[in-house]
Design a protein around this motif. Sequence first.
Motif, mmCIF file in Angstrom:
data_model
loop_
_atom_site.group_PDB
_atom_site.id
_atom_site.type_symbol
_atom_site.label_atom_id
_atom_site.label_comp_id
_atom_site.label_asym_id
_atom_site.label_seq_id
_atom_site.Cartn_x
_atom_site.Cartn_y
_atom_site.Cartn_z
ATOM 1 N N UNK A 33 11.791 6.588 -28.503
ATOM 2 C CA UNK A 33 11.684 5.201 -28.332
ATOM 3 C C UNK A 33 11.177 4.292 -28.841
ATOM 4 N N UNK A 34 10.591 4.552 -30.402
ATOM 5 C CA UNK A 34 10.113 3.521 -30.832
ATOM 6 C C UNK A 34 10.764 2.278 -30.953
ATOM 7 N N UNK A 35 9.586 1.229 -30.391
ATOM 8 C CA UNK A 35 10.273 -0.599 -30.427
ATOM 9 C C UNK A 35 9.321 -0.878 -31.026
ATOM 10 N N UNK A 36 8.712 -1.585 -31.751
ATOM 11 C CA UNK A 36 8.482 -2.799 -32.240
ATOM 12 C C UNK A 36 7.303 -2.143 -32.639
ATOM 13 N N UNK A 37 5.842 -2.711 -32.733
ATOM 14 C CA UNK A 37 4.633 -1.384 -33.230
ATOM 15 C C UNK A 37 4.275 -0.391 -32.146
ATOM 16 N N UNK A 123 4.537 11.128 -17.209
ATOM 17 C CA UNK A 123 5.133 12.048 -17.066
ATOM 18 C C UNK A 123 5.181 12.648 -18.398
ATOM 19 N N UNK A 124 5.993 13.741 -18.970
ATOM 20 C CA UNK A 124 6.025 13.945 -20.262
ATOM 21 C C UNK A 124 6.070 12.783 -21.922
ATOM 22 N N UNK A 125 6.985 11.512 -21.003
ATOM 23 C CA UNK A 125 7.027 10.975 -22.189
ATOM 24 C C UNK A 125 5.541 10.042 -22.703
ATOM 25 N N UNK A 126 5.465 10.018 -23.982
ATOM 26 C CA UNK A 126 4.242 9.573 -24.753
ATOM 27 C C UNK A 126 4.541 8.171 -26.085
ATOM 28 N N UNK A 127 3.541 7.648 -26.096
ATOM 29 C CA UNK A 127 3.307 6.545 -26.856
ATOM 30 C C UNK A 127 2.442 5.703 -26.794
ATOM 31 N N UNK A 128 2.050 4.971 -27.632
ATOM 32 C CA UNK A 128 0.895 4.088 -28.347
ATOM 33 C C UNK A 128 1.711 2.588 -28.671
ATOM 34 N N UNK A 129 1.313 1.401 -28.633
ATOM 35 C CA UNK A 129 0.140 1.235 -27.810
ATOM 36 C C UNK A 129 1.078 1.495 -26.081
ATOM 37 N N UNK A 130 0.719 1.755 -25.168
ATOM 38 C CA UNK A 130 1.450 1.191 -23.367
ATOM 39 C C UNK A 130 2.007 -0.450 -23.321
ATOM 40 N N UNK A 131 3.306 0.166 -22.675
ATOM 41 C CA UNK A 131 3.302 -1.421 -22.615
ATOM 42 C C UNK A 131 2.767 -2.574 -21.818
ATOM 43 N N UNK A 132 2.930 -3.705 -21.631
ATOM 44 C CA UNK A 132 1.685 -4.004 -20.713
ATOM 45 C C UNK A 132 2.577 -5.233 -19.834
ATOM 46 N N UNK A 134 6.871 -5.517 -17.763
ATOM 47 C CA UNK A 134 8.801 -5.013 -17.696
ATOM 48 C C UNK A 134 9.360 -5.153 -18.967
ATOM 49 N N UNK A 135 8.496 -6.353 -19.473
ATOM 50 C CA UNK A 135 9.660 -6.750 -20.851
ATOM 51 C C UNK A 135 9.846 -5.719 -21.659
ATOM 52 N N UNK A 136 8.491 -5.315 -21.562
ATOM 53 C CA UNK A 136 8.267 -4.676 -23.269
ATOM 54 C C UNK A 136 7.661 -2.916 -22.587
ATOM 55 N N UNK A 137 8.613 -2.593 -21.179
ATOM 56 C CA UNK A 137 8.978 -1.378 -20.522
ATOM 57 C C UNK A 137 10.119 -0.632 -21.245
ATOM 58 N N UNK A 138 11.104 -2.660 -20.661
ATOM 59 C CA UNK A 138 12.279 -1.923 -20.724
ATOM 60 C C UNK A 138 13.006 -2.335 -22.342
ATOM 61 N N UNK A 139 12.184 -2.988 -23.320
ATOM 62 C CA UNK A 139 12.724 -2.901 -24.269
ATOM 63 C C UNK A 139 12.682 -1.416 -24.955
ATOM 64 N N UNK A 140 11.414 -0.402 -24.690
ATOM 65 C CA UNK A 140 11.586 0.325 -24.421
ATOM 66 C C UNK A 140 12.620 1.233 -24.291
ATOM 67 N N UNK A 141 12.512 1.272 -22.917
ATOM 68 C CA UNK A 141 13.733 2.136 -22.312
ATOM 69 C C UNK A 141 14.938 1.760 -23.116
ATOM 70 N N UNK A 142 15.205 0.284 -23.524
ATOM 71 C CA UNK A 142 16.157 0.002 -24.635
ATOM 72 C C UNK A 142 16.436 1.086 -25.986
ATOM 73 N N UNK A 143 15.281 1.114 -26.330
ATOM 74 C CA UNK A 143 15.080 1.663 -28.046
ATOM 75 C C UNK A 143 15.564 3.364 -27.539
ATOM 76 N N UNK A 144 15.315 4.082 -26.396
ATOM 77 C CA UNK A 144 15.704 5.470 -25.198
ATOM 78 C C UNK A 144 16.662 5.741 -25.777
ATOM 79 N N UNK A 145 17.067 4.625 -24.754
ATOM 80 C CA UNK A 145 19.212 4.989 -24.815
ATOM 81 C C UNK A 145 19.752 4.508 -25.958
#
Length: 177
Positions: A33-37, A123-132, A134-145
């Motif tokens: 779910x790599x997204x930018x940094x 849960x079992x999802x991991x990464x860094x840095x954590x999204x700050x 909803x927009x960052x979190x949704x961008x991460x999810x978009x990368x996953x999808x």
Amino acid sequence: DKTIEDFRVVGLEEVQPAYAEFDGDMFAGLLPSNNGNRTGETMFWLFEPETQNIPDTIVLWLNGGPGCSSFNCGVMMENSPVPPPLHAAGFCCLKPTPELSYNEHAWTRATTMLYVEHPIGTGFSYGAPQPEDEMEASSDLHAFLLNFFDVFDHLKSSKFYVMGESYAGMFVPSITR
């Protein structure tokens, strides 16, 4: 490059016999779910029924929190094909539980269900840095999808719905923007 077979769940019915009653395929694992940094991997569990009442559909299920596991809640307690049996009010989930049971009313009777541990760090999802937000979190999810549909390309043409509960009421609109 990963293939569908890298994620196929086999033998779960040997651990919990109720899974033998699910008429379909299960897939689970981690995808980037790599997204930018932000780099990381997002955990998913896909239930793809052999037949579904609403053909050619897939539902992405998210739990709230943020940080509430979609596996713990959505899969194990709510709308999946094999939850724990129902108990009387006052039953504490920490007591020993009998075998899981097949859910005749599972959402997987209607559609393919994709449960995702979202956002990264849940849960079992991991990464860094954590999204700050909803927009960052949704961008991460978009990368996953994007990665998910590269592997499960046969689902690309399905009608795609995003559903959830609790704080997912914030995630769902930001994801579907």
